[in-house]
Scaffold this active site. Structure first.
Site, mmCIF file in Angstrom:
data_model
loop_
_atom_site.group_PDB
_atom_site.id
_atom_site.type_symbol
_atom_site.label_atom_id
_atom_site.label_comp_id
_atom_site.label_asym_id
_atom_site.label_seq_id
_atom_site.Cartn_x
_atom_site.Cartn_y
_atom_site.Cartn_z
ATOM 1 N N GLU A 232 19.561 69.126 25.347
ATOM 2 C CA GLU A 232 19.316 67.796 25.919
ATOM 3 C C GLU A 232 20.298 67.609 27.061
ATOM 4 O O GLU A 232 21.515 67.650 26.842
ATOM 5 C CB GLU A 232 19.509 66.679 24.891
ATOM 6 C CG GLU A 232 18.409 66.593 23.877
ATOM 7 C CD GLU A 232 18.502 65.343 22.992
ATOM 8 O OE1 GLU A 232 18.955 64.290 23.474
ATOM 9 O OE2 GLU A 232 18.126 65.457 21.814
ATOM 10 N N GLU B 264 21.591 66.140 16.412
ATOM 11 C CA GLU B 264 22.773 65.268 16.556
ATOM 12 C C GLU B 264 23.286 64.745 15.215
ATOM 13 O O GLU B 264 23.486 63.538 15.029
ATOM 14 C CB GLU B 264 22.466 64.106 17.512
ATOM 15 C CG GLU B 264 22.164 64.588 18.914
ATOM 16 C CD GLU B 264 22.052 63.488 19.968
ATOM 17 O OE1 GLU B 264 21.995 62.302 19.595
ATOM 18 O OE2 GLU B 264 22.003 63.833 21.161
HETATM 19 O O1 AHR Z 1 16.612 62.005 24.455
HETATM 20 C C1 AHR Z 1 16.851 60.741 23.917
HETATM 21 C C2 AHR Z 1 17.750 60.779 22.699
HETATM 22 O O2 AHR Z 1 19.032 61.195 23.089
HETATM 23 C C3 AHR Z 1 17.388 61.768 21.618
HETATM 24 O O3 AHR Z 1 16.461 61.248 20.722
HETATM 25 C C4 AHR Z 1 18.692 62.023 20.927
HETATM 26 O O4 AHR Z 1 18.769 63.308 20.392
HETATM 27 C C5 AHR Z 1 19.729 61.769 22.007
HETATM 28 O O5 AHR Z 1 20.726 60.925 21.586
#
Ligand code: AHR
Length: 504
Positions: free
Chosen positions: A292, A173
């Site tokens: 994610e 990110e």
């Molecule tokens: O999964 C939780 C968080 O969400 C992770 O650390 C990050 O990559 C995202 O913003």
């Protein structure tokens, strides 16, 4: 009752499902590691300190790949802190989650744990506060056989054989201002290009994931994807997508419509990848790593309070969303959306796996329990491997506040040719009415219904706990087959798995 019709013909294959679409994620965050997968002294811990009760549930989910060690955590991760004799390791302040990282569980431990879980490791490098040199050192430590500074260090640490980690994320990110070492698109484009180039020189067998936008609503989406791929296209294999949904507005119909946004997100990223491909006259195609995804919103206030007012704890209770029934429906819808795009989405990670926005929860002293979202993931992972079939779906629409008219039924069909099995996953996201669905299986001669599994609840807010499993799958005996037409009922607000197989 409303009416839906589906036609499935095995001639219309979209793509084989890459099993890595059923991946997950363990970050050094909250109780994912400490008190989650690792708890020395717990009655269920093995001699490595790994909780066997947790491992059993992870194995039940058949997770082929687990992303590690972050997440936001990776952007200030010093991998050297996490290797070598445990008594020589020093704790470090984790600035991403304002926690204390004791480093008693590190890289080598995770590789061992993943092996016991039956999963491959998807490793992330720190492109936040570190860069190309350290990413290469880490790769050398993990994958180079011997005879160099870092490969010999690994051997000295007891791992004679390389870890052979094939899949690597180039940071996490990096477009987000919350990220340590956050970059603009030009900066990330260049550092990811140079790091990818160097890593592939060292080990050409690896695959690399370039950071896409942190979520679809980022102001720089999708220009970020276009600009960064413009730099690193020749060296990377995938671009990442991240997306979490929540029902903050307490509008369940609209919450269930959010998978349509996910669909749009995938379409846009595919278009950008192919635009850059065309611009570069490249023969190479970039695929998607949705590394994610989940529902995440229940625990936001606690997170704010702990990170702001109670920092520097080991394993604090962060991001411990307790999922309800409607969350399980959204997870089911997201799984269907990923499967529908199996031609381009090759990797996906349910974020996360244990305790932190997770399907598996542990009790500090006691046992483990399955959250509501455990079940759609379990079913998709068990029956969603094979070839995705393009179906014709004729289903009514209903109105939502934020998405206008959306379809009642969202579904996907997966054909496992060798096993002669066909599975249809379907969510009826109409909250008021049941749905009669007839399915025309014209090319599946001799197939019968093996079973119909459903997840239903009168209460959209029903949750599971250590003591009570209010949301669990049941078999629906009412499904019927007449010739090649199957007749099923999808109850209002339900997750359904209809399995067909060749009769004797
Ligand atoms: O999964 C939780 C968080 O969400 C992770 O650390 C990050 O990559 C995202 O913003």
């Amino acid at each position: 009752m409303r009416e839906t019709k589906m036609t499935i013909d095995k001639a219309y294959k979209v793509s084989q499902v890459d099993p890595r679409i059923f991946g997950s994620f363990i970050e050094h965050l909250g109780r994912a590691v400490y008190g989650g997968i690792y708890q020395p002294g717990h009655p269920c811990a093995d001699r490595d300190g790994f909780r066997q009760d947790v491992l059993e549930l992870v194995r039940e989910l058949h997770v082929p790949v687990v992303r590690y060690p972050g997440g936001n955590y990776v952007s200030n991760f010093f991998w050297e802190d996490s290797v070598g004799p445990v008594h020589e390791r020093r704790p470090r302040l984790d600035l991403a989650w304002r926690s204390l990282e004791p480093n008693t569980f590190g890289l080598g431990e995770f590789v061992k744990w993943a092996e016991k879980a039956g999963s491959d490791v998807m490793m992330a490098v720190n492109l936040g506060t570190r860069g190309t040199k350290d990413a290469c050192n880490l790769l050398e430590y993990c994958n180079h056989p011997s005879g160099t500074r870092y490969s010999d260090l690994r051997r000295k640490h007891g791992a004679e054989e390389p870890y052979h980690i094939k899949l690597w994320c180039l940071g996490n990110e990096m477009d987000g201002e919350w990220q340590l070492g956050h970059k603009n698109m030009q900066e990330y484009g260049r550092i990811s290009e140079e790091t990818a180039k160097a890593m592939k020189l060292m080990d050409p067998s690896i695959e690399l994931v370039s950071c896409g936008s942190s979520f679809m609503g980022m102001p720089t989406f999708p220009q970020w994807e276009a600009a960064t791929l413009d730099c690193n296209y020749d060296y990377v294999d995938y671009i990442s997508l991240h997306q979490y949904y929540g029902n903050e507005a307490q509008d369940s119909a609209d919450f269930l419509a959010l998978s349509d946004d996910m669909e749009e997100f995938i379409h846009t990223v595919v278009s950008v990848c192919d635009f850059v491909k065309a611009k570069k006259r490249s023969k190479k195609r970039i695929h998607l790593s949705f590394d994610e995804w989940n529902v995440w919103y229940h625990s936001k206030d606690e997170e704010m309070d702990i990170t702001k007012n109670h920092p520097w704890q080991v394993g604090p209770r962060l991001l411990e969303d307790h999922y309800n029934f409607e969350d399980a429906l959204v997870v089911g819808l997201m799984l269907i959306t990923l499967l529908k795009h199996a031609d381009r989405v090759k990797i996906a990670c349910l974020a996360q796996l244990v305790n932190v926005i997770a399907p598996i929860m542990t009790d500090a002293e006691g046992g483990v329990w399955r959250q509501t979202i455990f079940y759609p993931f379990l079913h998709a992972s068990a029956y969603g491997r094979g070839a995705v079939i393009e179906t014709i779906l004729d289903t009514p629409l209903h109105e939502t506040s934020g998405h206008g008219a959306v379809t009642d039924v969202v579904s996907v069909a997966v054909y496992q040719e060798e096993k002669e099995e066909l599975t249809v996953f379907a969510v009826n996201r109409n909250l008021e009415e049941d749905q009669h669905m007839s399915m025309d299986l014209r090319s599946f001669e001799g197939y019968e219904i093996l079973e119909k599994i459903e997840l239903v609840s009168e209460d959209l807010k029903a949750e599971n706990s250590l003591y009570e499993e209010k949301v669990a799958p049941v078999r629906d005996a009412a499904a019927r087959m007449d010739g090649q037409i199957a007749e099923v009922v999808l109850k209002k607000a339900s997750w359904n798995v209809i399995r067909f197989g060749k009769g004797k």
